[in-house]
Design a protein around this motif. Structure first.
Motif, mmCIF file in Angstrom:
data_model
loop_
_atom_site.group_PDB
_atom_site.id
_atom_site.type_symbol
_atom_site.label_atom_id
_atom_site.label_comp_id
_atom_site.label_asym_id
_atom_site.label_seq_id
_atom_site.Cartn_x
_atom_site.Cartn_y
_atom_site.Cartn_z
ATOM 1 N N LEU A 1 69.421 106.381 71.401
ATOM 2 C CA LEU A 1 68.209 105.613 71.673
ATOM 3 C C LEU A 1 68.476 104.113 71.618
ATOM 4 C CD1 LEU A 1 65.664 107.798 69.676
ATOM 5 C CD2 LEU A 1 66.076 107.777 72.143
ATOM 6 N N GLY A 2 69.408 103.713 70.753
ATOM 7 C CA GLY A 2 69.747 102.299 70.665
ATOM 8 C C GLY A 2 70.464 101.773 71.894
ATOM 9 N N ALA A 3 71.009 102.673 72.704
ATOM 10 C CA ALA A 3 71.730 102.256 73.916
ATOM 11 C C ALA A 3 70.831 102.221 75.148
ATOM 12 C CB ALA A 3 72.902 103.203 74.166
ATOM 13 N N VAL A 4 69.585 102.675 75.017
ATOM 14 C CA VAL A 4 68.677 102.681 76.160
ATOM 15 C C VAL A 4 68.267 101.260 76.513
ATOM 16 C CG1 VAL A 4 66.393 103.417 76.973
ATOM 17 C CG2 VAL A 4 67.823 105.002 75.672
ATOM 18 N N THR A 5 68.303 100.967 77.800
ATOM 19 C CA THR A 5 67.852 99.672 78.317
ATOM 20 C C THR A 5 66.832 99.929 79.426
ATOM 21 O OG1 THR A 5 69.413 99.436 80.158
ATOM 22 C CG2 THR A 5 70.224 98.854 77.940
ATOM 23 N N PRO A 6 66.190 98.880 79.931
ATOM 24 C CA PRO A 6 65.266 99.093 81.065
ATOM 25 C C PRO A 6 65.942 99.691 82.294
ATOM 26 C CG PRO A 6 64.863 96.969 80.030
ATOM 27 C CD PRO A 6 66.110 97.510 79.403
ATOM 28 N N ARG A 7 67.283 99.616 82.356
ATOM 29 C CA ARG A 7 67.999 100.159 83.524
ATOM 30 C C ARG A 7 68.431 101.606 83.333
ATOM 31 N NH1 ARG A 7 72.864 96.999 85.440
ATOM 32 N NH2 ARG A 7 73.432 96.901 83.236
ATOM 33 N N THR A 8 68.241 102.159 82.132
ATOM 34 C CA THR A 8 68.665 103.532 81.867
ATOM 35 C C THR A 8 67.752 104.503 82.600
ATOM 36 O OG1 THR A 8 69.403 102.866 79.657
ATOM 37 C CG2 THR A 8 69.211 105.222 80.092
ATOM 38 N N LYS A 9 68.327 105.277 83.502
ATOM 39 C CA LYS A 9 67.553 106.231 84.288
ATOM 40 C C LYS A 9 67.738 107.667 83.827
ATOM 41 C CE LYS A 9 65.993 102.970 86.851
ATOM 42 N NZ LYS A 9 64.594 102.516 86.653
ATOM 43 N N VAL A 10 68.927 108.012 83.360
ATOM 44 C CA VAL A 10 69.205 109.397 82.997
ATOM 45 C C VAL A 10 70.169 109.417 81.819
ATOM 46 C CG1 VAL A 10 71.029 109.535 84.746
ATOM 47 C CG2 VAL A 10 70.023 111.640 83.849
ATOM 48 N N ALA A 11 69.968 110.349 80.911
ATOM 49 C CA ALA A 11 70.864 110.544 79.771
ATOM 50 C C ALA A 11 71.383 111.974 79.798
ATOM 51 C CB ALA A 11 70.139 110.275 78.451
ATOM 52 N N VAL A 12 72.705 112.101 79.678
ATOM 53 C CA VAL A 12 73.358 113.405 79.616
ATOM 54 C C VAL A 12 73.923 113.553 78.211
ATOM 55 C CG1 VAL A 12 75.058 114.931 80.666
ATOM 56 C CG2 VAL A 12 73.994 113.127 82.039
ATOM 57 N N PHE A 13 73.499 114.580 77.492
ATOM 58 C CA PHE A 13 74.009 114.753 76.132
ATOM 59 C C PHE A 13 74.147 116.233 75.801
ATOM 60 C CE2 PHE A 13 69.414 114.317 75.847
ATOM 61 C CZ PHE A 13 69.036 115.363 75.029
ATOM 62 N N GLU B 1 62.324 114.307 73.587
ATOM 63 C CA GLU B 1 61.008 113.693 73.415
ATOM 64 C C GLU B 1 61.107 112.175 73.372
ATOM 65 O OE1 GLU B 1 59.347 115.370 69.909
ATOM 66 O OE2 GLU B 1 58.829 117.289 70.830
ATOM 67 N N ALA B 2 62.087 111.663 72.611
ATOM 68 C CA ALA B 2 62.204 110.212 72.467
ATOM 69 C C ALA B 2 62.652 109.556 73.763
ATOM 70 C CB ALA B 2 63.192 109.894 71.343
ATOM 71 N N LEU B 3 63.552 110.189 74.489
ATOM 72 C CA LEU B 3 64.023 109.612 75.753
ATOM 73 C C LEU B 3 62.939 109.680 76.819
ATOM 74 C CD1 LEU B 3 67.637 111.053 75.677
ATOM 75 C CD2 LEU B 3 67.057 108.618 75.698
ATOM 76 N N ARG B 4 62.202 110.780 76.841
ATOM 77 C CA ARG B 4 61.112 110.881 77.821
ATOM 78 C C ARG B 4 60.071 109.802 77.575
ATOM 79 N NH1 ARG B 4 59.360 116.655 78.771
ATOM 80 N NH2 ARG B 4 60.974 116.493 80.352
ATOM 81 N N ALA B 5 59.789 109.504 76.315
ATOM 82 C CA ALA B 5 58.828 108.442 76.003
ATOM 83 C C ALA B 5 59.297 107.088 76.512
ATOM 84 C CB ALA B 5 58.599 108.380 74.494
ATOM 85 N N ARG B 6 60.599 106.946 76.704
ATOM 86 C CA ARG B 6 61.174 105.700 77.231
ATOM 87 C C ARG B 6 61.401 105.776 78.742
ATOM 88 N NH1 ARG B 6 62.322 106.342 72.048
ATOM 89 N NH2 ARG B 6 62.876 104.583 70.696
ATOM 90 N N GLY B 7 60.958 106.847 79.368
ATOM 91 C CA GLY B 7 61.073 106.973 80.811
ATOM 92 C C GLY B 7 62.442 107.397 81.290
ATOM 93 N N VAL B 8 63.239 108.043 80.415
ATOM 94 C CA VAL B 8 64.606 108.437 80.757
ATOM 95 C C VAL B 8 64.646 109.928 81.065
ATOM 96 C CG1 VAL B 8 67.008 108.551 79.949
ATOM 97 C CG2 VAL B 8 65.552 106.603 79.298
#
Length: 378
Positions: A144-156, A174-181
């Motif tokens: 979550l600390g690495a998310v920026t406004p440019r982050t579109k997708v996270a693979v984990f 849940e946390a990434l979806r709340a940030r639009g990822v």
């Protein structure tokens, strides 16, 4: 159930189940029946295979807690991740987030997608240093600390491959979806090892292998897709059923061998018949004991472990197996000299030994590895 119920060589201590899996011979017998059926009358087999795949998919979906209409068979998680990444629109400057414990082929898929779209891959360093001493909450905070406004997708990962650690998939989603990822969960090791509820995790894309811990033949995996994305999903190779949409368009590729998918429910039934929770508990306890045995016999340092997992990791001495070729060479030497299969994985500074425990393993297998490693390393 023991090693006589598998096709594995009983002279070998098989401690690398997490890499390729192993289905019981009863499951392979069922797959052989399906292959013979296909050869007796290919016209009938291929004319009816899609309906049979759908029926098998329904049973697998129930096992995983997934919506049948939102699940598709794939051949493995690498394929599932590639399909998911291709479904997400990306533009120059967008970011794809991955972790530094990512599986190698998944990282390749992310970088390939980035090259083709002008996006950038951002790799998150998980805390804990050389001992992997982090908690799920630590890992989530790092992502979550690495998310920026440019982050579109996270693979984990749900369970990291090389390092055998459990990430809090639902909380991260849940946390990434709340940030639009957009979220893509690599759950290669989850089906069978964990009591999975895909709907509860709620990822945009969730993909897992059935041939590792769910007693299915190779190659059988699944891709679960959230309703918002199903119309965008396309197969890597188009077929006559491309216009039928998800999941049918993904599941037919001409004259491929579909028998692993059709036999997958048989493996799940076998696991359930043994008592899936009992198998999981037994394997996790044996993996923990195996880690203790190898640590005591070699002096190697155990990595932090998650008690519900059937894999454990120990760190090799500094400079050993730090590259893929050197890790493969050590793995080959362990087998050549001691007839033990172990998962030797490259890692910065010092490689790792990943131990898997399945129903066919005993403590004696880990004792053989401990003895062999001690001789090699000294």
């Amino acid at each position: 159930m023991d090693i006589e119920d598998f096709s594995l060589d009983p002279a070998v201590a098989h401690l690398n189940h997490g890499s390729f899996g192993a289905a019981p011979t009863a499951v392979h017998d069922r797959q052989d029946e399906l292959r013979r059926e296909a050869e007796r009358d290919p016209d009938v087999f291929f004319a009816t295979v899609l309906d049979r795949i759908a029926k098998a998919r329904d049973e697998v979906a129930a096992f995983l807690g997934a919506a049948p209409e939102g699940l598709s068979f794939v051949h493995n998680v690498t394929e599932g991740v590639a399909i998911a990444l291709n479904s997400v629109p990306l533009a120059p400057g967008d970011e794809i987030l991955i972790g530094d414990h990512v599986y190698g082929a998944v990282e390749i898929a992310a970088r390939r997608r980035a090259e083709r779209t002008g996006a950038e891959v951002v790799k998150v360093t998980l805390p804990g240093g050389s001992d992997g001493d982090w908690t799920g909450a630590d890992a989530a905070a790092a992502f979550l600390g690495a998310v920026t406004p440019r982050t579109k997708v996270a693979v984990f990962d749900q369970i990291t491959s090389n390092t055998a650690r459990l990430l809090p998939a639902r909380d991260l989603v849940e946390a990434l979806r709340a940030r639009g990822v957009v979220t893509i969960v690599d759950a290669a090791h989850a089906p069978g090892m964990l009591d999975v509820d895909v709907s509860e995790i709620g990822a945009d894309f969730w993909t897992g292998n059935l041939h590792k811990w769910a007693f299915a033949p190779r190659s059988s995996g699944v891709l679960a897709v959230d309703p918002a994305w199903r119309e965008r999903v396309e197969p890597l190779i188009p077929s006559f059923y491309l216009g039928d949409g998800f999941p049918r368009s993904l599941e037919f590729q001409g004259t491929r061998d579909y028998t692993a998918w059709l036999a997958a429910p048989y493996g799940i039934r076998l696991l359930d018949g043994l008592g899936a929770n009992a198998v999981r508990s037994r394997n996790a306890a044996l993996a923990a004991r195996g880690q203790e045995i190898v640590a005591a016999g070699t002096g190697l340092r155990p990595w932090r472990a998650d008690p519900e997992l059937s894999m454990r990791v120990l760190r090799l001495p500094e400079g050993v197996a730090v590259t893929h070729p050197r890790a493969e060479a050590l793995s080959a030497e362990i087998f050549r000299r001691f007839q033990v299969r172990a998962g030797v994985k490259p890692w910065p500074g010092a490689g790792l030994v990943r131990l898997s425990a399945q129903v066919y393993n005993t403590e004696r297998d880990f004792e053989r590895l401990a003895d062999g490693l001690r001789r090699i390393l000294t």
